[in-house]
Design a protein around this motif. Structure first.
Motif, PDB file in Angstrom:
ATOM      1  N   LYS A  92      29.113  28.452  47.363  1.00  0.00           N
ATOM      2  CA  LYS A  92      28.537  28.259  48.676  1.00  0.00           C
ATOM      3  C   LYS A  92      26.950  28.468  49.112  1.00  0.00           C
ATOM      4  CE  LYS A  92      30.655  28.544  53.260  1.00  0.00           C
ATOM      5  NZ  LYS A  92      31.573  29.298  54.296  1.00  0.00           N
ATOM      6  N   PHE A  93      26.743  29.687  48.524  1.00  0.00           N
ATOM      7  CA  PHE A  93      25.369  30.367  48.783  1.00  0.00           C
ATOM      8  C   PHE A  93      24.499  30.198  47.714  1.00  0.00           C
ATOM      9  CE2 PHE A  93      28.599  32.495  51.718  1.00  0.00           C
ATOM     10  CZ  PHE A  93      28.303  32.044  52.928  1.00  0.00           C
ATOM     11  N   GLY A  94      24.970  30.117  46.454  1.00  0.00           N
ATOM     12  CA  GLY A  94      23.886  29.846  45.496  1.00  0.00           C
ATOM     13  C   GLY A  94      23.251  31.152  44.927  1.00  0.00           C
ATOM     14  N   PHE A  95      23.835  32.399  45.354  1.00  0.00           N
ATOM     15  CA  PHE A  95      22.995  33.596  44.789  1.00  0.00           C
ATOM     16  C   PHE A  95      23.229  33.651  43.358  1.00  0.00           C
ATOM     17  CE2 PHE A  95      27.373  35.155  46.801  1.00  0.00           C
ATOM     18  CZ  PHE A  95      27.824  35.501  45.532  1.00  0.00           C
ATOM     19  N   THR A  96      22.446  34.629  42.948  1.00  0.00           N
ATOM     20  CA  THR A  96      22.126  35.200  41.511  1.00  0.00           C
ATOM     21  C   THR A  96      23.216  36.237  41.390  1.00  0.00           C
ATOM     22  OG1 THR A  96      19.895  34.321  41.646  1.00  0.00           O
ATOM     23  CG2 THR A  96      20.966  35.710  39.528  1.00  0.00           C
ATOM     24  N   ALA A  97      24.166  36.303  40.403  1.00  0.00           N
ATOM     25  CA  ALA A  97      24.909  37.629  40.428  1.00  0.00           C
ATOM     26  C   ALA A  97      25.266  37.865  39.039  1.00  0.00           C
ATOM     27  CB  ALA A  97      26.305  37.055  40.778  1.00  0.00           C
ATOM     28  N   VAL A  98      25.107  39.125  38.693  1.00  0.00           N
ATOM     29  CA  VAL A  98      25.476  39.883  37.616  1.00  0.00           C
ATOM     30  C   VAL A  98      26.713  40.783  37.605  1.00  0.00           C
ATOM     31  CG1 VAL A  98      24.456  41.087  35.741  1.00  0.00           C
ATOM     32  CG2 VAL A  98      22.774  40.004  36.954  1.00  0.00           C
ATOM     33  N   ILE A  99      27.727  40.344  36.790  1.00  0.00           N
ATOM     34  CA  ILE A  99      28.885  41.084  36.773  1.00  0.00           C
ATOM     35  C   ILE A  99      29.129  41.724  35.572  1.00  0.00           C
ATOM     36  CG2 ILE A  99      31.326  40.886  37.229  1.00  0.00           C
ATOM     37  CD1 ILE A  99      30.951  38.099  38.529  1.00  0.00           C
ATOM     38  N   VAL A 100      29.449  43.107  35.860  1.00  0.00           N
ATOM     39  CA  VAL A 100      29.919  43.825  34.615  1.00  0.00           C
ATOM     40  C   VAL A 100      31.458  43.933  34.632  1.00  0.00           C
ATOM     41  CG1 VAL A 100      30.108  46.297  33.697  1.00  0.00           C
ATOM     42  CG2 VAL A 100      27.986  45.508  34.269  1.00  0.00           C
ATOM     43  N   SER A 101      32.073  43.463  33.698  1.00  0.00           N
ATOM     44  CA  SER A 101      33.459  43.479  33.612  1.00  0.00           C
ATOM     45  C   SER A 101      34.243  43.761  32.599  1.00  0.00           C
ATOM     46  CB  SER A 101      34.011  42.119  34.367  1.00  0.00           C
ATOM     47  OG  SER A 101      35.434  41.992  34.411  1.00  0.00           O
ATOM     48  N   HIS A 102      35.382  44.111  32.430  1.00  0.00           N
ATOM     49  CA  HIS A 102      36.187  44.117  31.268  1.00  0.00           C
ATOM     50  C   HIS A 102      37.373  43.053  31.401  1.00  0.00           C
ATOM     51  CE1 HIS A 102      35.249  48.765  31.458  1.00  0.00           C
ATOM     52  NE2 HIS A 102      34.814  48.239  30.151  1.00  0.00           N
ATOM     53  N   ASP A 103      37.490  42.515  32.371  1.00  0.00           N
ATOM     54  CA  ASP A 103      38.396  41.432  32.601  1.00  0.00           C
ATOM     55  C   ASP A 103      37.928  40.142  31.709  1.00  0.00           C
ATOM     56  OD1 ASP A 103      40.294  43.204  33.782  1.00  0.00           O
ATOM     57  OD2 ASP A 103      39.001  42.872  35.675  1.00  0.00           O
ATOM     58  N   ILE A 104      37.990  40.099  30.579  1.00  0.00           N
ATOM     59  CA  ILE A 104      37.383  39.040  29.890  1.00  0.00           C
ATOM     60  C   ILE A 104      37.908  37.526  30.187  1.00  0.00           C
ATOM     61  CG2 ILE A 104      36.679  37.914  27.709  1.00  0.00           C
ATOM     62  CD1 ILE A 104      35.637  40.840  28.542  1.00  0.00           C
ATOM     63  N   PRO A 105      39.388  37.415  30.342  1.00  0.00           N
ATOM     64  CA  PRO A 105      39.584  35.858  30.380  1.00  0.00           C
ATOM     65  C   PRO A 105      39.267  35.440  31.910  1.00  0.00           C
ATOM     66  CG  PRO A 105      41.487  37.333  29.649  1.00  0.00           C
ATOM     67  CD  PRO A 105      40.437  38.373  30.032  1.00  0.00           C
ATOM     68  N   ASP A 106      39.351  36.216  32.740  1.00  0.00           N
ATOM     69  CA  ASP A 106      39.135  36.130  34.178  1.00  0.00           C
ATOM     70  C   ASP A 106      37.453  36.166  34.551  1.00  0.00           C
ATOM     71  OD1 ASP A 106      41.538  36.476  34.548  1.00  0.00           O
ATOM     72  OD2 ASP A 106      41.882  38.285  35.733  1.00  0.00           O
ATOM     73  N   VAL A 107      36.904  36.978  33.843  1.00  0.00           N
ATOM     74  CA  VAL A 107      35.422  36.641  34.194  1.00  0.00           C
ATOM     75  C   VAL A 107      34.653  35.445  33.676  1.00  0.00           C
ATOM     76  CG1 VAL A 107      34.297  37.971  32.443  1.00  0.00           C
ATOM     77  CG2 VAL A 107      33.528  38.329  34.701  1.00  0.00           C
ATOM     78  N   PHE A 108      35.441  34.890  32.873  1.00  0.00           N
ATOM     79  CA  PHE A 108      34.583  33.575  32.310  1.00  0.00           C
ATOM     80  C   PHE A 108      34.885  32.726  33.285  1.00  0.00           C
ATOM     81  CE2 PHE A 108      35.272  34.621  27.440  1.00  0.00           C
ATOM     82  CZ  PHE A 108      34.381  35.555  27.492  1.00  0.00           C
ATOM     83  N   TYR A 109      35.873  32.493  34.203  1.00  0.00           N
ATOM     84  CA  TYR A 109      35.888  31.591  35.070  1.00  0.00           C
ATOM     85  C   TYR A 109      34.736  31.581  36.203  1.00  0.00           C
ATOM     86  CZ  TYR A 109      40.578  30.768  33.672  1.00  0.00           C
ATOM     87  OH  TYR A 109      41.698  30.424  32.953  1.00  0.00           O
ATOM     88  N   VAL A 110      34.243  32.785  36.446  1.00  0.00           N
ATOM     89  CA  VAL A 110      33.212  32.639  37.306  1.00  0.00           C
ATOM     90  C   VAL A 110      31.818  32.820  36.675  1.00  0.00           C
ATOM     91  CG1 VAL A 110      34.732  33.852  39.062  1.00  0.00           C
ATOM     92  CG2 VAL A 110      33.315  35.321  37.525  1.00  0.00           C
ATOM     93  N   SER A 111      31.794  33.050  35.457  1.00  0.00           N
ATOM     94  CA  SER A 111      30.408  33.254  35.156  1.00  0.00           C
ATOM     95  C   SER A 111      29.757  31.818  34.360  1.00  0.00           C
ATOM     96  CB  SER A 111      30.312  34.583  34.063  1.00  0.00           C
ATOM     97  OG  SER A 111      31.208  34.133  33.162  1.00  0.00           O
ATOM     98  N   GLN A 112      28.502  31.544  34.439  1.00  0.00           N
ATOM     99  CA  GLN A 112      27.927  30.698  33.591  1.00  0.00           C
ATOM    100  C   GLN A 112      27.273  31.026  32.433  1.00  0.00           C
ATOM    101  OE1 GLN A 112      26.479  30.398  37.612  1.00  0.00           O
ATOM    102  NE2 GLN A 112      28.745  29.516  37.817  1.00  0.00           N
TER     103      GLN A 112
END
Lengths: 265, 402
Positions: B191-211
């Motif tokens: 919606k807002f097009g911000f840049t995000a950096v996510i540190v995560s262990h939740d590997i399967p899930d985080v793949f959905y939100v990351s490019q």
């Protein structure tokens, strides 16, 4: 020879470290002081801090001042009676309290109660990353957290001193007049005649400085609790910073009291 | 300097005493993209994130922000740069002497000139999206760790930042909330097009939100690529890591993840016996609206409900995966397109008896299920097959949630 060199190296490192800490403290205090005069002023936070530093210290200051006044009345009466000058008790109690004991005792009491509070509050904010969070929100943590405490202490400690002076004099009155049968009129008259405005002004300049010192040192120790030479991490760092802030503030107050007295005499 | 690059690490090393935490890191963070930083615990992910916002300074090397060396910025330039960032701490870093509402409102009160009414609107909007409006009067010590994380996320998002750095947003959350947080990040990013950096262990899930995905190991970047490329990175640590999560399924829907299905596709392509297969792509239209109106948890329930129905209807050998926020992809091995069409028609018939979901909220919502079929043919990438399904995509059911 090697042993001597090792000793020199160790002392040198300690000296450098102390100088670095002193520099860091100076920069911190300078920054916090300058930010006290930068708009926007955090009135709400200043009032909150005055409540923590001032209002919550009223009881302990009054209690200390009352018994100090009583002891002064007792000791003063027996000393003066040796010279047949019991009538000077009112002046002796008032001057001792207004010029010296009132500001110092109040500052030491506030250091013990509010100084430790400031230090532990900022220390726990440091270790739980709340201070880092302020940085990330683009809020200057020194302006937001420290400057209001300094302003509040500078305003609250003289007010507490004035209250403490009155209560202390009342304690002296109880001892001298009620317990030792000194004439009430003589006590009050001597107190008024021997105390002038300069005594009161000098007695209120000191607590302004003491308030500044205790707030600045306590804030510094808490703010940098995790990177101080005194060591410790986590909750240990907070407790170390709290203890050291009380000790350093108290010693600084006593030393600066001598220097201020010498200048104000 | 590439204008799409917002942050660039150039040979950055960070040591604490003799311990090297980051070792000659080279990394680019792209504008408008979500970059996930993954890796085992203690590999320096948080340290890397803290360098981006200037909470830590590198021992050596340079960090560039919009092409300018951060170490050489003047204080006012640094402040201006920092105003574009938001940071969500791993433990929330909430102010324990003020309540939740004031915590979230703090950055708006201190850094903007908005009036209290507008501040309230913005704060409540974020709290509603994260489903924590019932705790506004509570203090941080009175709420759970998971709630603290969501409050921390609300505080980071409330200023509508250009760049948001998120440190383990879902660690310790239950699967439903985890999914909700990931969905919200994904939705708000779109919606807002911000840049995000996510540190995560939740590997399967985080793949959905990351490019983009960067993997850190022993202070070094060992992979920096697209999420679907991760399984093909030629590095033993990456392979070991991916193997560890290979058998994990999306805990909420019980489906495989996109990266797993991508891998499966490639393997199927390589095995002659499995050389032909079809895929069906199911899409739920209206899920975004449900997420926004009735909450993410309800949205995920709709997805799960459909997933369970498809799994019960098709053969056991079929592989089902969550392909995106509102899409389920099914691979049908050894089945030609004609047969897959027939199966889909029967599934559409069976959908008429699709059991309704229990009522949620007070507002009636409708959603549509569409599906399309394609045969793998000689296509080498799953995305091409998925694109092909769009040609046959048609509505197979309309439902109401009321």
């Amino acid at each position: 020879m090697e042993l001597i060199l090792e000793q020199i190296r160790s002392h040198g490192a300690q000296t450098l470290s102390s100088l670095r800490a002193l520099g860091k403290l100076s920069l911190f205090v300078m920054d916090a002081t300058m930010l006290c005069f930068h708009a926007p002023f955090k009135w709400k936070r200043i009032v909150e801090e005055m409540f923590h530093i001032g209002v919550k210290s009223v009881f302990v200051v009054c209690l200390t001042a009352f018994f100090t006044g009583m002891v002064l009345g007792l000791q003063g009466y027996y000393t003066l009676s040796r010279f047949g000058s019991e009538g000077l008790l009112g002046g002796a109690v008032a001057l001792t309290l207004i010029r010296e004991l009132g500001p110092v005792l109040t500052a030491l009491m506030v250091t013990g109660r509010a100084g430790s509070f400031i230090s532990s509050e900022l220390g726990s904010m440091r270790i739980s990353e709340q201070i880092d969070a302020l940085y990330t929100m683009n809020i200057n943590p020194i302006k937001y957290l420290v400057s209001p405490k300094i302003i509040a202490a500078v305003l609250a400690v003289p007010l507490l001193t004035a209250i403490g002076d009155m209560v202390g004099i009342f304690g002296g009155y109880i001892t001298g007049v009620v317990m030792l049968d000194l004439n009430s009129g003589v006590f009050i008259n001597n107190m008024i005649s021997s105390t002038d405005m300069s005594d009161v002004v000098n007695g209120l300049i000191k607590p302004v400085f003491f308030g500044y010192v205790l707030a600045a040192i306590s804030s510094y120790r808490g703010f940098f609790c995790d990177s101080l030479r005194t060591g410790g991490k986590g909750s240990e760092a907070v407790s170390t910073a709290t203890t050291s802030s009380v000790v350093i503030s108290s010693v600084t107050i006593l030393i600066s009291d001598y220097i201020l007295t010498a200048f104000l005499m | 300097m590439d204008t799409d690059v917002v942050i660039e690490f150039n040979n950055v090393t960070k040591s604490f005493g003799s311990q090297v935490i980051l070792n000659r890191i080279n990394l680019k963070i792209f504008r408008g993209k979500v970059t996930a930083i993954i890796g085992k615990s203690g590999t320096g992910k948080t340290v890397l994130l803290k360098h981006m916002i200037g909470l830590l300074e590198p021992t050596s090397g340079d960090i560039f922000f919009e092409g300018k060396n951060m170490a050489k910025l003047r204080p006012e330039e640094r402040q201006r740069a920092r105003s574009k960032f938001s940071y969500m701490f791993q433990n929330g870093a909430l102010f324990d002497s003020i309540n939740i509402y004031d915590n979230v409102a703090l950055p708006l009160r201190e850094t903007t000139r908005l009036n209290e009414k507008e501040i309230r609107r913005r704060v409540m909007d974020k709290l509603e999206k994260l489903e924590i409006t019932d705790i506004v009067e509570k203090y941080p010590s009175e709420i759970s760790g998971g709630m603290k994380k969501r409050v921390g996320l609300a505080r980071a998002l409330v200023v509508d930042p250009e760049i948001i750095l998120i440190d383990e947003p879902t660690t310790g959350l239950d699967p439903i909330r985890r999914n909700a947080v990931h969905s919200m990040i994904s939705h708000m990013q779109r919606k807002f097009g911000f840049t995000a950096v996510i540190v995560s262990h939740d590997i399967p899930d985080v793949f959905y939100v990351s490019q983009r995905v960067a993997m850190l190991d022993k202070g070094e970047i060992i992979a920096d690529c697209l999420p679907e490329e991760i399984p093909f990175v030629d590095n033993s640590v990456v392979k070991e890591f991916i193997k560890g999560v290979e058998n994990l399924k999306d805990e909420l829907t019980g489906l495989h993840t996109k990266s797993q299905i991508t891998q499966k596709f490639t393997i199927n392509r390589a095995i002659p016996a499995e050389s032909f297969f079809s895929v069906i792509l199911f899409r739920i239209d209206g899920l975004d609206k449900i997420n926004e109106t009735l909450g993410f948890i309800t949205g995920q329930k709709v997805l799960k409900h459909l997933a369970a129905f498809i799994e019960s209807f098709l053969r056991v050998s079929c592989e089902h995966s969550r392909y995106s926020d509102n899409q389920i992809l099914t691979i049908l091995p050894n089945i030609k397109k004609m047969m897959a069409d027939l199966l889909l028609r029967k599934l559409g018939e069976a959908l008429k008896n699709y059991p309704p979901l229990p009522p949620e909220g007070f507002q009636a919502m409708s959603y549509t299920i569409s599906a399309g079929v394609a045969e793998s043919g000689d296509m080498t990438h799953i995305d091409h097959v998925v694109d092909e399904t769009e040609k046959t995509m048609k509505v197979i059911g309309r439902f109401h949630l009321s």
